[in-house]
Design a protein around this motif. Structure first.
Motif, PDB file in Angstrom:
ATOM      1  N   LEU A 395     -29.408 -24.894   0.249  1.00 41.68           N
ATOM      2  CA  LEU A 395     -28.773 -23.683   0.751  1.00 41.68           C
ATOM      3  C   LEU A 395     -28.192 -23.898   2.148  1.00 41.68           C
ATOM      4  CD1 LEU A 395     -31.287 -20.947  -0.473  1.00 41.68           C
ATOM      5  CD2 LEU A 395     -29.009 -21.436  -1.371  1.00 41.68           C
ATOM      6  N   CYS A 396     -28.859 -24.724   2.963  1.00 39.95           N
ATOM      7  CA  CYS A 396     -28.308 -25.050   4.277  1.00 39.95           C
ATOM      8  C   CYS A 396     -27.001 -25.825   4.152  1.00 39.95           C
ATOM      9  CB  CYS A 396     -29.325 -25.863   5.082  1.00 39.95           C
ATOM     10  SG  CYS A 396     -30.712 -24.912   5.710  1.00 39.95           S
ATOM     11  N   LEU A 397     -26.964 -26.789   3.252  1.00 42.34           N
ATOM     12  CA  LEU A 397     -25.748 -27.581   3.063  1.00 42.34           C
ATOM     13  C   LEU A 397     -24.621 -26.725   2.491  1.00 42.34           C
ATOM     14  CD1 LEU A 397     -27.287 -30.893   1.662  1.00 42.34           C
ATOM     15  CD2 LEU A 397     -26.446 -30.447   3.970  1.00 42.34           C
ATOM     16  N   ALA A 398     -24.953 -25.830   1.570  1.00 42.85           N
ATOM     17  CA  ALA A 398     -23.929 -24.929   1.039  1.00 42.85           C
ATOM     18  C   ALA A 398     -23.389 -24.022   2.136  1.00 42.85           C
ATOM     19  CB  ALA A 398     -24.508 -24.098  -0.105  1.00 42.85           C
ATOM     20  N   GLY A 399     -24.285 -23.534   2.991  1.00 40.65           N
ATOM     21  CA  GLY A 399     -23.832 -22.713   4.111  1.00 40.65           C
ATOM     22  C   GLY A 399     -22.957 -23.478   5.082  1.00 40.65           C
TER      23      GLY A 399
END
Length: 736
Positions: A395-399
């Motif tokens: 989710l951090c990488l997607a953000g």
């Protein structure tokens, strides 16, 4: 026994009551704490707590939290558990001993949301609105180069990256409203520091020469470094931006978690969406107010012969920062008066736990301890637990991929519209604002509303993000289209209006050779033959412009502009030629769709992040996520987009033999580079969300039965209703 989390001081209790170990709907998340341990924390879901909450939310800490019916759980000699407050009531809204009854009307989630929205609105208006609006005026006023103004802008993100770990880790286990209030105070101080150079640098003085740039009055600009010394004020601007970054750090970490832990989990996305919508509307107000202030001369009260169209004009850039600083000081006062937890908030702890992503790891038993994360010794383990959480990392990488596109488009979106549609800088900024406000603000609020409307939980929110990313990916194909460049003499067309597809540009022609035109004087004009010229001098205009019928400057007898209907020379109008592109409506519609669906997934993605980590780590997790998003997205995003757009430049500024900024871009190349960047980052975001959806492990129990046991609340649970009718058996099985 762990300390009670609703007050500033611990609560003393008699020996705790241990319930039998029963199957639990929440005993499968971050914490594997036994039911007896959870009972010691004092959740309001026990019958005594339910009765006490119905009488008064402010008396819940001094009422019996658990009374055991003798006929069901033991002989009449069974002892009653009663918590007694060790200090004064701490659920009231006020400052120290001053907590009048009139203030308690604001001691609700809605009241706190109101003040938090004002703070986020001020932050967005100042950092993302005023700064971007006045940066050109600051460069002109204080002799700054573009990279120096870039350092000023990036100081905000640098400060946030330095402070996020500290603030989110210690603030997450501390008194969140106090952290937020002091942060707003620091942010207000940063605004005042940013406006300080206006009062210490002396008055702005400049010589006016209306004839410069024409054929007869064209003069060369003396080359040499500025000796004014004003460029050193960049350090003051960097300090102001640094304080902005420090003060805004708690807003999007502690503010989000404080809202989430004080409202029902199904309403949390709506509250967070409203909060982020206010943050997005702030820049829109900053552009409007900042633009209006730039029409006022910087030395208020003094007369000047300069006009707003003059390249030497400097507007009142500093007024907005003064107002924002004073407003920040005022809004920090009520935020500092809020308690550690709002009345009646603990009944939602078990609901959040029932939605938490399942992690079977012995380390998470430690993380479930309420005392975990309150000392610096727990910091390495906290970081390690987050790094071992694949859902959180994805989710951090997607953000980060989404932040790269948002940061790049917000910085260069107006420039893209300016080049494609041949607009002025102010027109392009206004048009881009009309796109961003409804698409960004509406998408953010709509995302939170849809999560609540369709009761999306766990993997449902991630699938929603996946759908939004796919839609915006398909809409990004609009960048494969472009508007043709308006023909410019000597660059994309010859002075006879024939195209020059391969020849190198040459601004000098026989019609303007005697003028001695200099490349420093860029002031585009549109000839009566619909051909654009670099400056009035390059159009061969010998006279100073006279005001035309529409208020625009009109240059007469321009030797390079042919006159079609009679002999003699034509005229030229100040400004760029208007574009006749037929694809403009289609481009704007698809750009609107890309922005809408990009922001539509922001609140669901944030909700998924809050549900994939333990309660004790949520604030710290948001801090780490913001560091990743800024390091991999917000900071390099504008740099990457700027590098790609510079590759599409056709005509560079000549500053004494050195290359300056770009005057004219190749529209087709710019669209191709934007298409490549958009597709690459959107595909990466889609893959990260898809992997998170596959790896998500739902809890072993369902939260539906748990939510059914709770009373029906208003959207903010501002007024707790009678809770005595809740089923007691199901509450005891909830291990609280």
């Amino acid at each position: 026994m762990p300390q009670h989390s609703t007050g500033d001081k611990p609560l003393l209790s008699t020996p705790q009551l241990v319930f039998p170990s029963l199957p639990s709907a929440v005993d499968s998340g971050c914490g594997h704490t036994p039911p007896s341990r959870r009972a010691s924390i004092g959740s309001p879901l026990s019958p005594g707590a339910l009765r006490s909450a119905a009488h008064s939310p402010l008396d819940s800490c001094s009422q019996p939290l658990c009374q055991l019916p003798a006929e069901k759980h033991g002989p009449p000699a069974a002892r009653e558990v009663r918590y007694v407050s060790a200090g004064p009531k701490r659920l009231a809204c006020g400052w120290w001993a001053f907590a009048p009854e009139c203030l308690q009307a604001f001691n609700t989630p809605r009241g706190f949301l109101l003040f938090l929205c004002v703070a986020s609105f001020l932050q967005g208006m100042t950092v993302n609105g005023f700064i971007n609006t006045v940066i050109t005026s600051i460069e002109r006023r204080y002799d700054l180069l573009s990279y120096q103004s870039g350092l000023i802008a990036s100081s905000y993100d640098v400060a946030a990256c330095f402070c996020l770990t500290f603030v989110s880790y210690f603030g997450g286990s501390g008194h969140k409203p106090r952290w937020l209030g002091w942060g707003v105070l620091v942010m207000g101080a940063g605004s005042l520091v940013f406006a300080l150079p206006h009062f210490t640098s002396g008055p702005y003085q400049v010589e006016v020469d209306e004839g410069i740039g024409t054929c007869q009055a064209n003069r060369s600009v003396a080359c040499g470094k500025s000796t004014s010394g004003l460029s050193s004020y960049r350090l003051v601007f960097m300090l102001g931006q640094f304080l902005h970054g420090v003060g805004a750090t708690p807003l999007y970490t502690l503010g989000v978690t404080y809202l989430d832990e004080n409202v029902k989990s199904s309403y949390s996305p709506v509250y967070i969406a409203i909060f982020y919508t206010a943050a997005i509307l702030g820049p829109a107000a900053g552009y409007l107010i900042g633009g209006a202030l730039l029409n006022i001369y910087t030395e208020i009260g003094q007369r000047t012969e300069l006009t707003t169209e003059s390249p030497l004009w400097v507007g009142a850039w500093w007024v907005g920062f003064l107002g924002a600083g004073v407003a920040a000081f005022l809004i920090a006062v009520p935020i500092l008066g809020y308690p550690r937890q709002l009345p009646g908030s603990q009944r939602y702890v078990v609901m959040r736990a029932s939605e938490t992503h399942q992690l079977k790891d012995s380390h998470h038993k430690v993380a479930s301890n309420p005392d975990f994360g309150k000392t610096i010794s727990d910091l390495p383990l906290s970081i390690w637990l987050l790094l071992k959480n694949p859902m959180f990392i994805l989710l951090c990488l997607a953000g980060a991929t989404e932040a790269t596109l948002i940061a790049g488009m917000s910085t260069f979106g107006p420039k893209f519209l300016e080049s494609q549609f041949s607009l002025s800088a102010s027109e392009a900024a206004t048009l881009f604002g009309y796109l961003v406000v409804p698409a960004g603000g509406g998408g953010t609020f709509l995302g939170g509303f849809l999560v609540n409307k369709f009761k999306l939980r766990g993997s449902g929110t991630i699938r929603f993000c996946l759908l939004c990313t796919l839609t915006s990916l398909l809409a990004a194909s609009v960048f494969s289209m472009h508007c043709p460049n308006v023909p410019m003499a000597g660059v994309t067309a010859s002075y006879g209006n024939s195209l020059l597809p391969q020849d190198p540009w040459e601004l000098t022609a026989a019609c303007n050779a005697a003028c001695g035109c200099r490349p420093e004087h860029y002031s585009p004009v549109c000839g009566s033959n619909d051909l654009m010229y670099f400056s009035p001098c390059h159009a061969g205009c010998p006279e100073v412009a006279a005001p035309g019928p529409g208020g625009q400057k009109v240059y007469r007898d321009c030797s390079c502009v042919p006159q079609n209907f009679s002999s003699g020379f034509g005229h030229a109008t100040a400004g760029k030629c208007s574009s006749t592109c037929q694809r403009k409506p289609l481009l704007l519609v698809f750009i609107f769709v890309v922005i809408l669906f990009t922001f539509l997934s922001s609140i669901p993605a944030l909700t998924a992040t809050l549900r994939c980590v333990c309660d004790q780590q949520r604030s710290f997790a948001l801090g780490i996520q913001w560091i990743v998003v800024r390091t991999l997205g917000s900071i390099p995003g504008p740099i990457a987009f700027g590098w790609l757009i510079d590759k599409a430049c056709l005509l560079w500024q000549d500053q004494c033999g050195q290359r300056g900024s770009c005057f004219l871009y190749h529209n087709a190349a710019m669209s191709q580079y934007m298409l490549i960047a958009g597709l690459v980052y959107k595909v990466l975001g889609f893959l990260f969300f898809a992997a998170a959806c596959v790896l998500y492990k739902p809890p072993s129990g369902s939260s539906n039965g748990l939510e059914a046991s709770l009373p029906s609340q208003s959207s903010g649970s501002d007024n707790p209703t009678d809770l005595q009718d809740a089923p007691t058996d199901l509450q005891f099985q909830s291990d609280v």
